[in-house]
Design a protein around this motif. Structure first.
Motif, short mmCIF file in Angstrom:
data_model
loop_
_atom_site.label_atom_id
_atom_site.label_comp_id
_atom_site.label_asym_id
_atom_site.label_seq_id
_atom_site.Cartn_x
_atom_site.Cartn_y
_atom_site.Cartn_z
N THR A 1 -7.74 -1.70 -7.18
CA THR A 1 -9.16 -1.57 -6.88
C THR A 1 -9.67 -0.15 -7.13
N TRP B 1 3.00 -3.93 -7.28
CA TRP B 1 1.72 -4.38 -7.79
C TRP B 1 0.63 -3.31 -7.67
N LYS C 1 2.64 -14.22 -6.03
CA LYS C 1 1.48 -13.56 -5.43
C LYS C 1 1.87 -12.21 -4.85
N PRO D 1 -7.62 -13.32 -10.99
CA PRO D 1 -7.88 -12.06 -10.27
C PRO D 1 -8.16 -12.31 -8.80
N LYS D 2 -7.96 -11.28 -8.01
CA LYS D 2 -8.20 -11.37 -6.58
C LYS D 2 -9.66 -11.66 -6.27
N SER D 3 -10.54 -11.25 -7.17
CA SER D 3 -11.97 -11.45 -6.96
C SER D 3 -12.39 -12.90 -7.15
N SER E 1 -1.60 -4.65 -0.54
CA SER E 1 -3.05 -4.50 -0.62
C SER E 1 -3.39 -3.57 -1.77
N SER F 1 -4.15 -4.37 -4.89
CA SER F 1 -3.98 -4.93 -6.22
C SER F 1 -5.17 -5.83 -6.57
N THR F 2 -5.54 -5.86 -7.84
CA THR F 2 -6.59 -6.75 -8.30
C THR F 2 -6.04 -8.11 -8.72
N GLY G 1 -4.71 -11.67 -8.13
CA GLY G 1 -4.72 -12.68 -7.09
C GLY G 1 -3.43 -13.48 -7.09
#
Length: 410
Positions: free
Chosen positions: A398, A332, A230, A259-261, A234, A236-237, A239
């Motif tokens: 992002t 990342w 992981k 993905p982070k989303s 901050s 990065s897209t 996850g």
């Protein structure tokens, strides 16, 4: 099963002294040839990895993340056969099939053959595909992409690399030198397997990354540990990446990139069947079928006995030919920046933009900043900002991170 040790961060105190040797071991271990051609879209900033659903939760001896990474590095399996399922969901817009043609055309081989891996394998960048794979050492490998009433195969046997498209009855042939003794290297014109994809992901393991062992799984009937990677940065897209590692052999069997989303995995691929026995020698034999159109790779004479052809884009090759390619940041949050040497996408209302530019603009988000203005095109993993003066900023980051990078460059 509860996660094992530990939340150690690679690069922190406590890593084994032989870390450099482990990294070297990872680099030498690219032995398998499974085309997962998402590299053309997302590997500019990070090696992608895939996965299949778990079945079972076997009880295995505890192992640390460092020990599991070392187990992957020391894996010495050179013979295997099996079936791989690959699903890719980058969140590309539905253009009624046009997007598939664009992806294929973006990497169409210069020789114009439908069997050229450079044009064919990019089709794996979307949808779900089934592949049949086999390998016997560094110089023999076969991958077949199974389609409805058709099959596309790549066969590497010694100095020869053959690709055959049964739908068009076309054959593409190029040469790749046999691996030197002690070297295990897959041909460059075929994208990597779960094994090499895991190696790429592990290259990102540094002090920007959290690496833990997240329990166990059973993949293709084999017990495996789950390595969880992981980003700690901050912007990065990405996850999380999960690599399921065969408990006995150390071979990566399945991979997931989420993905982070949230939502479904961006890439979901892995073995549904696998065996580590020597495939029959006839598996790697190939003779062009009668009446097939055969295209010879134009670089054959240049590469014979010296280097393998480079038909498919690799992470390091994506920027070749681009004006002033450079990277911003590290880890990342790395962003690739280059200049197209021309203008960006004109406004759809302008006389030079017309309907085409208006259509392209409708697919992106318009942004403004110190750099001026531009358009951000997004997938679930990779975003790209094209400024009106023709500069491009792209990465698994992002939209805000891209705008910030563009502002810093002006």
């Amino acid at each position: 099963m509860a996660p094992y040790e530990s939340d150690r961060t690679a690069g922190a105190e406590g890593l084994p002294d032989e870390a450099d040797d482990v990294r070297a071991g990872r680099r030498k271990a690219a032995r398998y040839v499974v085309p997962v051609a998402v590299v053309g879209v997302a590997a500019a900033t990070i090696g992608l990895v895939p996965a299949l659903a778990d079945s079972g939760d076997p009880s295995l001896p505890k192992i640390t993340a460092e020990q599991l990474i070392e187990k992957i590095a020391k894996s010495d399996v050179q013979q295997l056969s099996g079936t791989v399922k690959v699903s890719t969901d980058l969140g590309l817009p539905n253009l009624g099939g046009l997007e598939s043609g664009m992806l294929s055309g973006a990497t169409k081989g210069s020789d114009g053959s439908s069997a050229d891996p450079q044009s064919k394998l990019m089709e794996l960048a979307s949808g779900t595909h089934t592949l049949r794979v086999a390998a016997d050492g560094p110089d023999k490998a076969k991958v077949s992409v199974l389609e409805n009433a058709a099959e596309y195969s790549i066969i590497h046997n010694g100095n020869d690399v053959w690709a055959y498209d049964s739908k068009s009855n076309e054959v593409y042939h190029s040469t790749a030198p046999a691996a030197e003794k002690g070297q295990e290297k897959a041909p460059k014109d075929v994208p990597t397997t779960p094994k090499e994809l895991a190696d790429e992901a592990l290259k990102s393991v540094d002090d920007t990354t959290s690496v833990t062992v997240d329990g166990t799984a059973q993949v293709a009937g084999r017990d495996a540990y789950k390595l969880l990677i992981k980003p700690k940065q901050s912007g990065s897209t990405v996850g999380a990446i999960t690599v399921a590692v065969d408990a006995k052999t150390g071979v990566p069997l399945k991979f997931t990139l989420v993905p982070k989303s949230g939502g479904a995995a961006v890439v979901d691929a892995g073995f549904t069947q696998v065996a580590f026995a020597k495939p029959a020698a006839s598996t790697f034999d190939f003779t062009p079928p009668k009446g097939a159109k055969v295209t010879e790779g134009k670089d054959d004479e240049d590469t014979k006995g010296t280097k393998a052809p480079e038909s498919a884009p690799s992470r390091g090759d994506l920027g070749k030919g681009l004006d002033g390619l450079k990277t911003i940041g590290e880890g990342w949050s790395t962003i690739a920046e280059f200049d197209t040497g021309g203008q960006g996408i004109p406004s759809g209302s302008s006389s030079e933009g017309g309907d085409v530019s208006g259509f392209l603009n409708s697919l992106g988000d318009h942004v403004k900043g110190k750099f001026g203005s531009g358009t951000v095109f997004s997938t679930r993993l990779v975003n790209a900002l094209i400024t009106d003066d023709g500069k491009v900023y792209a990465g698994a980051v992002t939209k805000d991170a891209l705008v910030k990078a563009a502002n810093a460059g002006h």
